[in-house]
Write a protein that holds these residues in place. Structure first.
Motif, PDB file in Angstrom:
ATOM      1  N   ARG A 153       0.398   7.086   3.735  1.00  0.00           N
ATOM      2  CA  ARG A 153       1.539   6.341   4.423  1.00  0.00           C
ATOM      3  C   ARG A 153       0.872   5.805   5.680  1.00  0.00           C
ATOM      4  O   ARG A 153       1.275   4.867   6.164  1.00  0.00           O
ATOM      5  CB  ARG A 153       2.871   7.300   4.474  1.00  0.00           C
TER       6      ARG A 153
ATOM      7  N   GLN B 181      -1.041   2.787   4.735  1.00  0.00           N
ATOM      8  CA  GLN B 181      -0.253   1.854   4.458  1.00  0.00           C
ATOM      9  C   GLN B 181       0.332   1.155   5.734  1.00  0.00           C
ATOM     10  O   GLN B 181       0.269  -0.183   5.675  1.00  0.00           O
ATOM     11  CB  GLN B 181       0.919   2.286   3.487  1.00  0.00           C
ATOM     12  N   THR B 182       0.798   1.679   6.629  1.00  0.00           N
ATOM     13  CA  THR B 182       1.335   1.396   8.021  1.00  0.00           C
ATOM     14  C   THR B 182       0.476   0.511   8.587  1.00  0.00           C
ATOM     15  O   THR B 182       0.568  -0.638   9.067  1.00  0.00           O
ATOM     16  CB  THR B 182       1.906   2.277   8.578  1.00  0.00           C
TER      17      THR B 182
ATOM     18  N   TYR C 172       2.822  -0.193   0.306  1.00  0.00           N
ATOM     19  CA  TYR C 172       3.678   0.066   1.389  1.00  0.00           C
ATOM     20  C   TYR C 172       4.887  -0.301   1.325  1.00  0.00           C
ATOM     21  O   TYR C 172       6.166   0.571   1.366  1.00  0.00           O
ATOM     22  CB  TYR C 172       3.298  -0.864   2.638  1.00  0.00           C
TER      23      TYR C 172
ATOM     24  N   ARG D  41      10.204  -0.504   4.783  1.00  0.00           N
ATOM     25  CA  ARG D  41       9.704  -0.364   3.351  1.00  0.00           C
ATOM     26  C   ARG D  41      10.737  -0.317   2.524  1.00  0.00           C
ATOM     27  O   ARG D  41      11.322   0.412   2.276  1.00  0.00           O
ATOM     28  CB  ARG D  41       9.334   1.086   3.562  1.00  0.00           C
TER      29      ARG D  41
END
Length: 373
Positions: A44, A47-48, A116, A312
């Motif tokens: 995560r 993804q960010t 994401y 998200r």
């Protein structure tokens, strides 16, 4: 086809169990700032980071340019470069796609980017590569994250869903005057949305040297539509947008409506009907500079309530059925009634897409599809 999206007709980003920001501050359900926990997994965080870099792409390349300007050793190269991209370069409008680098479009980071949200690309019908196409993407949203994921990269499997079709996502011509960024944009396969560029892309190259097997993606609503990008709504600026219809007739390209469910849900913005003065300033900026600046926010890198990172929230991009177009390359012989007929059929197909998939991908909607101008 019966209208259902089968596994063969769907390409998806890697699955993720991310929440959809149900604590949305716009709903008044949270007080203060909701900070992200420290124990978030590496996936995560990655993804960010990738989405943050994409959101700040222009700023990153401009920073690199100004840093280079601070080194006198590069001045003899930078000055002719600036003159060239400002006055002489036609690479973004030539239709030759010489700067396109397919390996960049296939990089694994784009799958990370798409996961994401997550984003998924769906098709209703296969498109034969013996024709050419104009994909009309709706809605614009704030930054058109879905258009980038689906049509500027292979994160969602465009080439697998539409084999034999070379697609080009179009953006403002002014973006190709930004130093360093223009090289990145052309390497990703982007091109100018100018009329010259569109016609060149659809009449040159391809399997037969006349554009066969090529497609362009136009975000039809443009900057003005971004001012109507409110969560759980879908308001399209389309009534008087007929330039892409005329383009289709001149080049003989079939029209393919694309509806991105969730694009408007990625950000919150100041409502123009509640702040008319701000809206007038935004429209003035659009008329003078060709783009506008929505006053928006979403989440931050380390919190869920304040920042410029998109929420998200799921993105489901549905490619509708093609609308056949009879070619008339002579502009003076194009019948206005035929333009209106194609436009009406295009709107009808968009409305069909909305009615068919709204209960699947827009369950939390607060209104129906509106075509406002």
């Amino acid at each position: 086809m019966n209208g259902h999206v089968t596994p063969r007709d769907e390409a998806a980003a890697p699955s993720t169990t991310s929440p959809t920001n149900s604590h949305n501050s716009a709903n008044g359900e949270s007080k203060g700032i909701n900070w992200a926990p420290l124990n978030i997994g590496l996936e995560r965080r990655l993804q960010t980071f990738v989405v943050l870099c994409h959101t700040l792409t222009i700023a990153i390349f401009l920073t690199g340019f100004f840093f280079t300007c601070a080194i006198p050793l590069f001045w003899p190269l930078l000055l002719p470069y600036l003159v060239y991209i400002t006055l002489f370069s036609t690479a973004a409008t030539s239709g030759e796609l010489k700067g396109r680098r397919n390996f960049l479009r296939h990089l694994p980071i784009w799958k990370v980017y798409a996961s994401y949200f997550p984003a998924r690309l769906h098709r209703e019908e296969p498109l034969p590569p013996t024709k050419k196409y104009i994909f009309g993407y709706h809605p614009h949203g704030i930054i058109s994250h879905g258009a980038f994921a689906a049509f500027a990269t292979e994160a969602l499997g465009f080439s697998k869903l539409f084999p034999g079709i070379t697609n080009t996502l179009l953006t403002l011509d002014s973006n190709f005057r930004i130093p360093f960024y223009r090289e990145y944009a052309m390497a990703m396969g982007l091109a100018s949305v100018s009329r010259e560029s569109c016609e060149n892309l659809l009449t040159k190259g391809g399997a037969n040297g006349q554009g066969m097997g090529r497609a362009i993606t136009i975000v039809v609503g443009g900057a003005r539509e971004s001012l109507n990008a409110q969560p759980s709504t879908l308001r399209l600026v389309l009534k008087r947008r007929k330039g892409f219809i005329k383009l289709a007739i001149r080049t003989g390209a079939d029209l393919v409506p694309v509806l991105a469910f969730g694009e408007n849900d990625l950000y919150e913005q100041v409502r123009s009907d509640e702040h008319p003065v701000i809206h007038k300033v935004q429209m003035l900026v659009k008329r003078t500079m060709g783009f506008t600046i929505p006053l928006f926010h979403a989440r931050g890198v380390f919190n869920y309530d304040v920042g410029l990172m998109p929420y998200r929230r799921p993105l489901n991009i549905v490619v509708g059925k093609p609308i056949p177009v009879m070619q008339q390359s002579n502009r003076d012989k194009i019948d206005d009634s035929y333009i209106d007929e194609l436009h009406a059929r295009y709107v009808q197909e968009l409305e069909r897409l909305w009615d068919q998939w709204k209960d699947v991908y827009a369950k939390d909607r607060t209104g129906e599809l509106e075509i406002i101008s």
